[in-house]
Design a protein around this motif. Structure first.
Motif, mmCIF file in Angstrom:
data_model
loop_
_atom_site.group_PDB
_atom_site.id
_atom_site.type_symbol
_atom_site.label_atom_id
_atom_site.label_comp_id
_atom_site.label_asym_id
_atom_site.label_seq_id
_atom_site.Cartn_x
_atom_site.Cartn_y
_atom_site.Cartn_z
ATOM 1 N N ALA A 288 0.877 -1.224 0.065
ATOM 2 C CA ALA A 288 -0.013 -0.076 -0.039
ATOM 3 C C ALA A 288 1.051 0.976 -0.031
ATOM 4 N N GLN A 289 2.058 1.254 0.550
ATOM 5 C CA GLN A 289 2.906 2.434 0.592
ATOM 6 C C GLN A 289 3.109 2.637 -0.680
ATOM 7 N N LEU A 290 3.737 1.948 -1.589
ATOM 8 C CA LEU A 290 4.094 1.984 -2.958
ATOM 9 C C LEU A 290 2.736 2.564 -3.865
ATOM 10 N N PHE A 411 -0.391 6.285 4.180
ATOM 11 C CA PHE A 411 -0.948 7.108 2.757
ATOM 12 C C PHE A 411 -0.213 8.612 3.362
ATOM 13 N N ALA A 412 -0.273 8.745 4.684
ATOM 14 C CA ALA A 412 0.492 10.111 5.289
ATOM 15 C C ALA A 412 2.154 9.983 4.955
ATOM 16 N N GLY A 413 2.634 9.020 5.176
ATOM 17 C CA GLY A 413 4.069 8.896 5.289
ATOM 18 C C GLY A 413 4.245 8.881 3.683
ATOM 19 N N ALA A 414 3.697 8.006 2.813
ATOM 20 C CA ALA A 414 4.063 8.004 1.477
ATOM 21 C C ALA A 414 4.032 9.673 0.680
ATOM 22 N N SER A 415 2.775 10.401 1.105
ATOM 23 C CA SER A 415 2.888 11.642 0.684
ATOM 24 C C SER A 415 4.031 12.531 1.121
#
Length: 426
Positions: A288-290, A411-415
């Motif tokens: 999900a991170q990618l 999602f916040a970390g990926a952004s």
């Protein structure tokens, strides 16, 4: 004068005898040269013997000892040639193709394959595209035999091209057979790898490649114990964010409906269809991170179109070859295992079950994929058809909503990572 004459007579009598040869000044040099040649020959035989017996590249199979050479190091050169030689010796019924995601996550020694009596080999190669897969399969079928089943990992990012890209790949200068065979038997590198092989037998979680071509990333266990999985995910995530932002949003070369990757896919499907190989195209289960990074980079729409292209190419290949057996499987999304939580910073005790990091899944997840593909069991993964593309898109949207509700931090970390990469991009 009489003494001089007597000396000349002695020399004349001794001429041609071993004693006379010993008196010549060049005799010691001949013995020295012969001694040096013997030492060199002995050294060559010793190096060749060590490399052949220890067999760091799984090429000879003279000895297999847990104390000497059962675990092999990951080859740093000639990996394509080494893998082909190993595959030709195995003559696999099932071949696994793709980039590092397939090389790491799909286990040819999986109990699922063993239970079905199907010899498999992992021909995946890190950092490669379908051009390499096509070339390796062409060599394998020419020198050994076509496989009855092929599982082909297709990489979304590899299909993204600039409109001005070339349709055909640049020619590859491959080493001659005698060159790589010589270098892997008699060279400083091969001797070093042989000695490294001996040391690996006592190492915990070494970096290795199995006899059937898998690179299982066992060395990541060491990093996880000392730094934790969070550090592994973060390091790879920073690289992924930079790579994703550099990618164009196009699938086709200007004025065509093709690209290098699409062209290689067509050629590979045609060849396998003629061989009556059962083909399974696999869309990888990105964490999900990618997937969130794809979203932040504006690539999800292109990804949907790419899946439509894969289904189109599979349908076209079946139209060209009515007996062809070609399936497209989508393991991407946000649900279930793909939304696996990343351990917290500093946590060196928690162990992930499904992923090494966002781009590489473990063979525990790969086994579920193989079970779905080859056995038809389970609910993980969707078999794509032209009529089911819209429903599949809705599935992924529902999974995203659920993952965002239970694990918003991913999602916040990926952004944040994408934003940092975008700010540092000139």
């Amino acid at each position: 004068m009489e003494q001089i004459q007597r000396y000349d007579d002695e020399v004349t009598v001794l001429a041609g005898t071993p004693a006379a040869d010993a008196m010549r000044p060049e005799a010691p040099y001949r013995r020295f040269t012969a001694w040096c040649a013997g030492v060199v020959a002995a050294g060559v035989l010793l190096v060749v013997g060590i490399v052949a017996v220890v067999d760091p590249y799984h090429l000879y199979g003279l000895v297999d000892s847990p104390r000497l050479n059962h675990v092999k190091p990951l080859p740093e050169q000639y990996r394509e040639q080494i893998k082909l030689a190993q595959a030709e010796a195995v003559r696999p019924d099932v071949i696994l193709l793709g980039n590092s995601r397939a090389e790491v996550g799909l286990d040819p020694d999986s109990p699922l394959l063993a239970a079905r009596g199907r010899g498999a080999y992992n021909m995946g190669m890190s950092g490669t595209k379908l051009t390499v897969s096509e070339r390796m399969y062409a060599k394998l079928r020419a020198d050994a035999a076509p496989a009855s089943t092929a599982v082909i990992g297709v990489e979304f990012l590899d299909f993204l091209v600039s409109p001005n890209s070339r349709l055909e790949p640049a020619p590859v200068q491959a080493p001659s057979p005698w060159q790589w065979r010589f270098d892997t038997l008699f060279s400083i590198k091969s001797l070093t790898d042989a000695l490294r092989t001996v040391r690996l037998q006592k190492a915990a979680d070494p970096e290795t490649m199995t006899q059937r071509g898998q690179t299982p990333l066992r060395d990541y266990n060491r990093y996880a114990r000392t730094e934790g999985y969070y550090a592994i995910f973060q390091q790879k995530a920073r690289d992924n964010a930079k790579a994703v932002l550099k990618k164009p949003h196009n699938l086709f070369v200007a004025g065509t409906d093709s690209s290098e990757s699409i062209g290689r896919l067509r050629a590979l499907l045609d060849t396998m269809a003629r061989d009556r190989t059962d083909v399974h195209l696999v869309i990888y289960p990105y964490h999900a991170q990618l997937m969130a990074m794809f979203e932040d980079a504006g690539l999800l729409g292109t990804m949907d179109e790419w899946k439509r292209v894969l289904v189109r190419e599979a349908d076209a290949a079946r139209a060209r070859h009515p007996d062809a057996r070609i399936s497209v499987w989508d393991f991407s999304g946000y649900g279930d295992m793909r939304c696996e939580r990343i351990p917290a910073p500093g946590d060196t005790r928690s162990v992930t079950r499904w992923y090494w990091e966002a781009g590489h899944f473990k063979s525990t997840l790969g086994d579920l994929m193989l079970q779905r593909i080859l056995g038809g069991d389970g609910t993980f993964g969707v078999r794509l058809t032209a009529d089911g593309l819209d429903a599949n898109r809705q599935r992924i949207a529902a999974e995203r909503a659920q993952c965002a509700g239970t694990y918003p931090d991913v999602f916040a970390g990926a952004s944040d990572l994408v934003a940092v990469a975008r700010a540092s991009t000139p």
